[in-house]
Motif scaffolding. Structure first.
Motif, PDB file in Angstrom:
ATOM      1  N   PHE A   1       0.839  -1.205   0.000  1.00  0.00           N
ATOM      2  CA  PHE A   1       0.000   0.000   0.000  1.00  0.00           C
ATOM      3  C   PHE A   1       0.875   1.256   0.000  1.00  0.00           C
ATOM      4  O   PHE A   1       0.583   2.229  -0.707  1.00  0.00           O
ATOM      5  CB  PHE A   1      -0.945  -0.024   1.208  1.00  0.00           C
ATOM      6  N   PHE A   2       1.960   1.246   0.779  1.00  0.00           N
ATOM      7  CA  PHE A   2       2.857   2.417   0.785  1.00  0.00           C
ATOM      8  C   PHE A   2       3.336   2.698  -0.648  1.00  0.00           C
ATOM      9  O   PHE A   2       3.339   3.846  -1.102  1.00  0.00           O
ATOM     10  CB  PHE A   2       4.081   2.173   1.674  1.00  0.00           C
ATOM     11  N   LYS A   3       3.748   1.628  -1.359  1.00  0.00           N
ATOM     12  CA  LYS A   3       4.256   1.814  -2.727  1.00  0.00           C
ATOM     13  C   LYS A   3       3.152   2.341  -3.639  1.00  0.00           C
ATOM     14  O   LYS A   3       3.360   3.260  -4.435  1.00  0.00           O
ATOM     15  CB  LYS A   3       4.763   0.472  -3.290  1.00  0.00           C
ATOM     16  N   GLY A   4       1.946   1.765  -3.530  1.00  0.00           N
ATOM     17  CA  GLY A   4       0.824   2.187  -4.383  1.00  0.00           C
ATOM     18  C   GLY A   4       0.423   3.625  -4.100  1.00  0.00           C
ATOM     19  O   GLY A   4       0.117   4.400  -5.020  1.00  0.00           O
ATOM     20  N   ALA A   5       0.418   3.992  -2.800  1.00  0.00           N
ATOM     21  CA  ALA A   5       0.038   5.360  -2.427  1.00  0.00           C
ATOM     22  C   ALA A   5       1.049   6.345  -3.003  1.00  0.00           C
ATOM     23  O   ALA A   5       0.684   7.420  -3.511  1.00  0.00           O
ATOM     24  CB  ALA A   5      -0.031   5.484  -0.906  1.00  0.00           C
TER      25      ALA A   5
ATOM     26  N   GLY B   1       9.919   5.673  -0.721  1.00  0.00           N
ATOM     27  CA  GLY B   1      10.265   6.903  -1.447  1.00  0.00           C
ATOM     28  C   GLY B   1       9.829   8.176  -0.754  1.00  0.00           C
ATOM     29  O   GLY B   1      10.130   9.283  -1.216  1.00  0.00           O
ATOM     30  N   PHE B   2       9.107   8.051   0.363  1.00  0.00           N
ATOM     31  CA  PHE B   2       8.568   9.245   1.034  1.00  0.00           C
ATOM     32  C   PHE B   2       9.655   9.999   1.809  1.00  0.00           C
ATOM     33  O   PHE B   2      10.642   9.415   2.253  1.00  0.00           O
ATOM     34  CB  PHE B   2       7.449   8.842   2.011  1.00  0.00           C
ATOM     35  N   VAL B   3       9.417  11.302   1.977  1.00  0.00           N
ATOM     36  CA  VAL B   3      10.274  12.138   2.826  1.00  0.00           C
ATOM     37  C   VAL B   3       9.387  12.795   3.900  1.00  0.00           C
ATOM     38  O   VAL B   3       8.160  12.643   3.868  1.00  0.00           O
ATOM     39  CB  VAL B   3      11.006  13.230   1.997  1.00  0.00           C
TER      40      VAL B   3
ATOM     41  N   PRO C   1       3.404  14.761  -7.145  1.00  0.00           N
ATOM     42  CA  PRO C   1       4.604  15.232  -6.456  1.00  0.00           C
ATOM     43  C   PRO C   1       4.204  16.270  -5.396  1.00  0.00           C
ATOM     44  O   PRO C   1       3.372  17.142  -5.654  1.00  0.00           O
ATOM     45  CB  PRO C   1       5.429  15.863  -7.581  1.00  0.00           C
ATOM     46  N   GLY C   2       4.761  16.131  -4.206  1.00  0.00           N
ATOM     47  CA  GLY C   2       4.413  17.039  -3.107  1.00  0.00           C
ATOM     48  C   GLY C   2       3.185  16.581  -2.331  1.00  0.00           C
ATOM     49  O   GLY C   2       2.859  17.169  -1.296  1.00  0.00           O
TER      50      GLY C   2
ATOM     51  N   LYS D   1      10.738   3.512   8.671  1.00  0.00           N
ATOM     52  CA  LYS D   1      11.758   3.105   7.697  1.00  0.00           C
ATOM     53  C   LYS D   1      11.074   2.596   6.417  1.00  0.00           C
ATOM     54  O   LYS D   1      11.499   2.912   5.300  1.00  0.00           O
ATOM     55  CB  LYS D   1      12.609   1.989   8.337  1.00  0.00           C
ATOM     56  N   GLN D   2      10.011   1.852   6.591  1.00  0.00           N
ATOM     57  CA  GLN D   2       9.313   1.312   5.410  1.00  0.00           C
ATOM     58  C   GLN D   2       8.712   2.438   4.556  1.00  0.00           C
ATOM     59  O   GLN D   2       8.680   2.344   3.326  1.00  0.00           O
ATOM     60  CB  GLN D   2       8.214   0.329   5.851  1.00  0.00           C
TER      61      GLN D   2
END
Ligand code: SAM
Length: 306
Positions: A169-173, A235-237, A179-180, A229-230
């Motif tokens: 889900f993290f990857k799909g979201a 890719g999130f910041v 962007p942003g 960490k996940q």
């Protein structure tokens, strides 16, 4: 609203379904349980929320606590006027109806695995004549049916614990956010039970089948640090995962223990729902026993860019 009591035969069928529930994969388990109890949830949740709520001092009603939790998630996501929002695992959609009023996004699209939830929330959207700005669809959090860079915000309130696994889900979201854009999640995870300051791997309580943690895939059984960490690995910041458990777990349990004493509650729900809630809240093998080892977090993370 009360649930119409079922015949003895239908009760038997429901109890049989419940026993199947405890033996299937966690994701199917969550779907079976939510489907089975959709009417009970609609009847008992006061404002049509299905979450533990954030209990500010003096808060007396479940609906008030549910609304406060929804408000905190909207704040963490930064939902603003004109936003395109995706709400994953919307339940009966209560938070979406609220956000439509309080945060004025252009549109909220909800995705949920449970067909009855989609039906109940869609009927409400039509009856309130907001179906142009609020759409509910059946679908899975781990296979989001949207193009890249579609949404300004993605939210998920007390649902991601069930996703198989949550990291998909993290990857799909990340993919569907512009962007942003911001992802905000209200979630349940295990506490790290190590003594403060001790090194080494996290110490987590074992999951309990037949209870809340039994509805979580084992890959999701990670503490706060790993969770953050996940999100970064996806890719999130600007990742933040903060614990709000002191305002969630104990006050929620106290509320339900009082509610169990209320005879009108017992009469308003199905016999299966009542017996399962009672067992879970009063026995150490149920939620009562597992809550001390669980954390409730509000996580937020931003997709770089723009
Ligand atoms: C505890 S309820 C929370 C509902 C709502 N967000 C609220 O706070 O009232 C969890 C919801 O997650 C949904 N769900 C569970 N697994 C899912 C998945 N893999 N994809 C989408 N929804 C899922 C369930 O159907 C249920 O509606």
């Amino acid at each position: 609203m009360s649930v119409k009591q079922k015949s003895a035969f239908q009760d038997l069928v429901d109890f049989a379904k419940w026993h199947v529930w405890t033996r299937v994969r966690p994701s199917s388990r969550a779907r079976l349980a939510y489907e089975l109890f959709a009417d009970d949830h609609e009847a008992t949740t006061e404002g049509a929320y299905i979450n533990l709520g954030y209990w500010k001092p003096g808060c007396a009603s479940l609906e008030e606590a549910n609304q406060e939790l929804a408000d905190q998630l909207a704040e963490a996501a930064g939902i603003s006027e004109g936003d395109e929002v995706l709400d994953v695992g919307f339940g009966l959609g209560a938070q979406d109806f609220r956000w439509l009023e309080t945060r004025k996004p252009a549109r909220i699209v909800g995705i949920d695995l449970t067909p009855s939830h989609v039906r109940i929330a869609s009927e409400r959207a039509e009856s309130e004549n907001v179906q142009d700005r609020l759409q509910f669809k059946e679908g899975s959090a781990t296979d989001l049916p949207f193009g890249a860079e579609t949404f300004d915000r993605v939210t998920s309130l007390e649902s991601a614990l069930h996703y198989e696994p949550r990291t998909d889900f993290f990857k799909g979201a990340f993919e569907v956010l512009k962007p942003g854009g911001v992802l905000a999640i209200g979630d349940i995870i295990p506490l790290d039970l190590r003594e403060p300051g001790s090194d080494g791997p996290p110490k987590l309580a074992p999951q309990r089948s037949g209870s809340l943690s039994g509805g979580m895939p084992v890959e999701n059984w990670v503490p706060r640090e790993t969770y953050a960490k996940q999100l970064s690995e996806a890719g999130f910041v600007d990742v933040e995962v903060k614990s709000v458990r002191d305002n969630v777990m104990d006050p929620w349990l106290d509320y339900w223990l009082r509610k169990l004493q209320d005879d009108s509650f017992r009469k308003s729900v199905s016999r299966l729902f009542y017996s399962q809630v009672k067992r879970s809240l009063t026995s150490d093998s149920g939620m009562k026993g597992e809550l001390p080892a669980l954390d409730f977090v509000i996580a937020s993370a931003r997709k770089p860019g723009a």
